[in-house]
Design a protein around this motif. Structure first.
Motif, PDB file in Angstrom:
ATOM      1  N   GLY A   1       6.896   0.944  -8.155  1.00 56.98           N
ATOM      2  CA  GLY A   1       5.756  -0.482  -8.139  1.00 56.98           C
ATOM      3  C   GLY A   1       5.764  -0.952  -9.553  1.00 56.98           C
ATOM      4  O   GLY A   1       4.970  -1.585 -10.176  1.00 56.98           O
ATOM      5  N   ALA A   2       6.560  -0.173 -11.255  1.00 59.24           N
ATOM      6  CA  ALA A   2       6.189  -0.704 -11.901  1.00 59.24           C
ATOM      7  C   ALA A   2       7.248  -1.609 -12.251  1.00 59.24           C
ATOM      8  O   ALA A   2       6.462  -2.173 -13.691  1.00 59.24           O
ATOM      9  CB  ALA A   2       5.839   0.333 -13.357  1.00 59.24           C
ATOM     10  N   GLN A   3       7.865  -2.045 -11.328  1.00 62.80           N
ATOM     11  CA  GLN A   3       8.201  -3.404 -12.156  1.00 62.80           C
ATOM     12  C   GLN A   3       9.016  -4.483 -10.769  1.00 62.80           C
ATOM     13  O   GLN A   3       8.830  -3.869  -9.641  1.00 62.80           O
ATOM     14  CB  GLN A   3       9.815  -3.117 -12.382  1.00 62.80           C
ATOM     15  CG  GLN A   3      10.302  -4.120 -13.180  1.00 62.80           C
ATOM     16  CD  GLN A   3      11.847  -3.422 -14.230  1.00 62.80           C
ATOM     17  OE1 GLN A   3      11.257  -2.495 -15.034  1.00 62.80           O
ATOM     18  NE2 GLN A   3      12.815  -3.586 -13.969  1.00 62.80           N
TER      19      GLN A   3
ATOM     20  N   VAL B   1       5.337  -1.690   1.101  1.00 69.78           N
ATOM     21  CA  VAL B   1       5.553  -2.506  -0.430  1.00 69.78           C
ATOM     22  C   VAL B   1       4.525  -1.444  -0.974  1.00 69.78           C
ATOM     23  O   VAL B   1       3.336  -1.889  -0.689  1.00 69.78           O
ATOM     24  CB  VAL B   1       4.595  -3.660   0.404  1.00 69.78           C
ATOM     25  CG1 VAL B   1       4.090  -4.987  -0.673  1.00 69.78           C
ATOM     26  CG2 VAL B   1       5.726  -4.055   1.705  1.00 69.78           C
ATOM     27  N   VAL B   2       5.604  -1.580  -2.280  1.00 69.11           N
ATOM     28  CA  VAL B   2       4.763  -1.000  -3.416  1.00 69.11           C
ATOM     29  C   VAL B   2       4.734  -2.433  -4.783  1.00 69.11           C
ATOM     30  O   VAL B   2       5.161  -2.760  -4.690  1.00 69.11           O
ATOM     31  CB  VAL B   2       5.743   0.178  -3.924  1.00 69.11           C
ATOM     32  CG1 VAL B   2       4.656   0.715  -4.957  1.00 69.11           C
ATOM     33  CG2 VAL B   2       5.653   1.056  -2.529  1.00 69.11           C
ATOM     34  N   ARG B   3       3.337  -2.752  -5.284  1.00 68.29           N
ATOM     35  CA  ARG B   3       2.983  -3.631  -5.733  1.00 68.29           C
ATOM     36  C   ARG B   3       2.512  -3.203  -6.953  1.00 68.29           C
ATOM     37  O   ARG B   3       2.739  -4.077  -7.952  1.00 68.29           O
ATOM     38  CB  ARG B   3       1.995  -5.073  -4.884  1.00 68.29           C
ATOM     39  CG  ARG B   3       2.265  -5.780  -3.847  1.00 68.29           C
ATOM     40  CD  ARG B   3       1.081  -6.091  -3.274  1.00 68.29           C
ATOM     41  NE  ARG B   3       1.189  -6.663  -1.765  1.00 68.29           N
ATOM     42  CZ  ARG B   3       1.856  -6.170  -0.922  1.00 68.29           C
ATOM     43  NH1 ARG B   3       0.677  -5.440  -0.805  1.00 68.29           N
ATOM     44  NH2 ARG B   3       1.995  -7.207  -0.039  1.00 68.29           N
ATOM     45  N   SER B   4       2.506  -1.704  -6.980  1.00 71.15           N
ATOM     46  CA  SER B   4       1.698  -1.685  -8.441  1.00 71.15           C
ATOM     47  C   SER B   4       2.027   0.229  -8.035  1.00 71.15           C
ATOM     48  O   SER B   4       2.233   0.816  -7.565  1.00 71.15           O
ATOM     49  CB  SER B   4       0.701  -1.615  -8.550  1.00 71.15           C
ATOM     50  OG  SER B   4      -0.329  -0.755  -7.641  1.00 71.15           O
ATOM     51  N   PRO B   5       1.596   0.970  -9.537  1.00 68.49           N
ATOM     52  CA  PRO B   5       2.329   2.220  -9.445  1.00 68.49           C
ATOM     53  C   PRO B   5       0.485   3.044  -9.125  1.00 68.49           C
ATOM     54  O   PRO B   5       1.205   3.828  -8.396  1.00 68.49           O
ATOM     55  CB  PRO B   5       1.764   2.490 -11.906  1.00 68.49           C
ATOM     56  CG  PRO B   5       1.826   1.955 -11.966  1.00 68.49           C
ATOM     57  CD  PRO B   5       2.194   0.122 -11.015  1.00 68.49           C
TER      58      PRO B   5
END
Length: 520
Positions: A324-326, A341-345
């Motif tokens: 989620g870092a990119q 769904v991984v939107r952020s770290p």
């Protein structure tokens, strides 16, 4: 020839002058009986070594062995409590200026250059040629060109702003700075840590050229292949003392490692067969422009999967996209069979993912914070009550993680930036496992740490897999990938082009896939 305890009586540090040299001529550098203590710590315990002109002497040892303290003593940054330092038989005066005047130049990992100055100004910092109070820039540029030519930087203009040069050229500017000062002794501390393969080959050529010109070079590196490539002899340091010295022809890599860690290494890579559980992480056609393009793979619980590839292949970008870092523009991520769904770290941590960054100092740690504060960084919600972090739980979590990974420190309140590289990496692993993740993604987990610390990190990786985590490792060290992975994935231009079981993964096959995207 063993470098163990039984051989050390015949392995005392001694001079190895060049063939045909007059034995009455003093060596270029002699350090004898150097002792240096700090409050509660004896950093150097009677260290002795010699360096001849036109030779490369490697100094190897684990982090904390005393290498940095020894170099800082030679450079005049530290004053020894006991012992003598002589250059060509003349005692070295006190302070950094005396060392510089005597011809000692040190290149540290962190470059001592000023990006906003020109190349010439950096080369002659504090000693620009001047007449009647006016700087002679034409003379400085002329002298700078001569120094730059000696390190293969003929095409670099002395009037360029240093910060406009890429890192590999700035590293060579440090070497040119030593040449411009007429240095007779050049100390290089991990000079290849931030360089790519082609840049390293160029640096090798420069070192060999300077050696042929009569300069004495001290080379410090955790990469033993570099030591065998460049050095004429190697001194091993352990616990602040020199324990063994031999010409390189008398060393094997196994002997060198054993002398550094003072124990037999039956297996440098403690891989073991394990039973795997269900698929924990599945990535399908993942795209993260501009590099990652339709990457797919699976990792099971208890499995260690290595990702190989040349620089720019997209390995780091792939891990960051999963975490989620990119930004992800296409494709799907499944964790324990559930589409996620991984939107952020922060999303990644909540979903059971952790990622340890390639650059631990820039992205992995808060160096000014304590061990405790770094370890609990990802677990604050878990140890908070009513929005307030409970100090007792924070301390207990940090102490447990620190003990599990064997972080060597006086206490968990010690500042992280004061730890060795290996111990900093253990703090990162402590934080990573504190959240009890399902997937642990390690980006260059042993970069810049010594061989003893590497074996500990490897053992922790196996323990994490044995405990049921899915471990994904990116590494630029091919022996490390082959030694620790159950499967090796190979990336080429943003895609995973090969999946190799452990018994089919060898250097030639991996390199072929990584450099061409195909198998001959």
């Amino acid at each position: 020839m063993s470098a163990g305890t039984s051989s050390q009586s015949q392995d005392n540090v001694q001079s190895h002058p060049q063939a045909g040299a007059d034995s009455h001529v003093p060596p270029l550098l002699r350090m004898a009986g150097i002792v240096k203590s700090f409050p509660g710590v004896k950093a150097l315990r009677g260290v002795s070594l010699t360096l001849e002109a036109g030779r490369v002497l490697a100094i190897v040892g684990e982090n904390g062995a005393g290498k940095s303290s020894l170099i800082k003593t030679l450079s005049g940054a530290y004053e020894p409590d006991e012992g003598t330092i002589e250059i060509n038989g003349v005692p070295l005066g006190r302070g950094t200026h005396a060392a510089i005047d005597a011809g000692v130049a040190v290149i540290y990992q962190e470059l001592s250059l000023v990006n906003d100055m020109t190349v010439a100004e950096n080369l002659f910092l504090g000693r620009m040629p001047a007449r009647n109070g006016f700087v002679q820039r034409r003379e400085a540029d002329q002298n700078a060109r001569q120094a730059l030519a000696q390190v293969g930087l003929d095409g670099v203009s002395p009037s360029m702003r240093l910060g406009d040069l890429p890192l590999n050229k700035r590293q060579l500017i440090e070497v040119a700075k030593a040449v411009a000062r007429d240095a007779r002794i050049l100390v290089m501390d991990e000079p290849t840590a931030a360089l790519q393969r082609d840049d390293i080959s160029h640096l090798y050529a420069v070192v060999k050229r300077l050696r042929a010109a009569g300069m004495g070079i001290i080379f410090i590196s955790h990469h033993l292949e570099e030591v065998f490539e460049l050095a004429d002899s190697a001194v091993v340091m352990r616990d602040g003392a020199t324990v063994s010295e031999r010409p390189m022809s008398a060393w094997t890599e196994q002997d060198l490692v054993q002398a550094m860690v003072a124990r037999n290494l039956d297996s440098f890579y403690p891989w073991e067969p394990r039973d795997y559980g269900p698929v924990v992480l599945e990535v399908r056609d993942l795209a993260s422009p501009p590099i990652v393009r339709h990457a797919s793979f699976k990792v099971r619980a208890g499995e260690i999967v290595g990702i190989a590839g040349i620089a720019g292949a997209g390995r780091t970008e792939l891990l960051k996209a999963i975490f989620g870092a990119q930004k992800v523009t296409e494709g799907d991520i499944f964790i324990r069979g559930n589409k996620t769904v991984v939107r952020s770290p922060a999303d990644g941590v909540r979903q059971g993912l952790v990622y340890t960054a390639e650059d631990r100092k820039l992205e992995g740690l808060v160096l000014e914070a304590s061990i405790e504060e770094n370890i609990v960084l990802s677990s604050l919600k878990a140890i908070a009550t009513g929005g307030f972090v409970r100090s007792a739980r924070k301390r207990a979590l940090a102490q447990k993680a620190s003990a599990r990974f064997g972080v060597r420190a006086s206490s968990v309140v010690q500042i992280t930036g004061n730890l060795s590289g290996g111990n900093q990496q253990k703090v990162i692993l402590g934080r990573a496992t504190a959240t009890q993740p399902a997937v642990i993604m390690l980006d260059e987990p042993t970069r810049g740490i010594d061989v003893g610390a590497k074996t500990e990190i490897y053992a922790h990786m196996v323990a994490m897999a044995r405990a049921g985590a899915a471990v994904v490792m990116v590494s630029s060290e091919l022996p490390e990938l082959l030694g620790m992975s159950d499967r090796v994935l190979v990336m080429y231009r943003g895609r995973i082009v090969a999946e190799l079981p452990r018994d089919e993964a060898d250097s030639e096959t991996v390199i072929q896939w990584a450099t061409t995207g195909a198998r001959a």
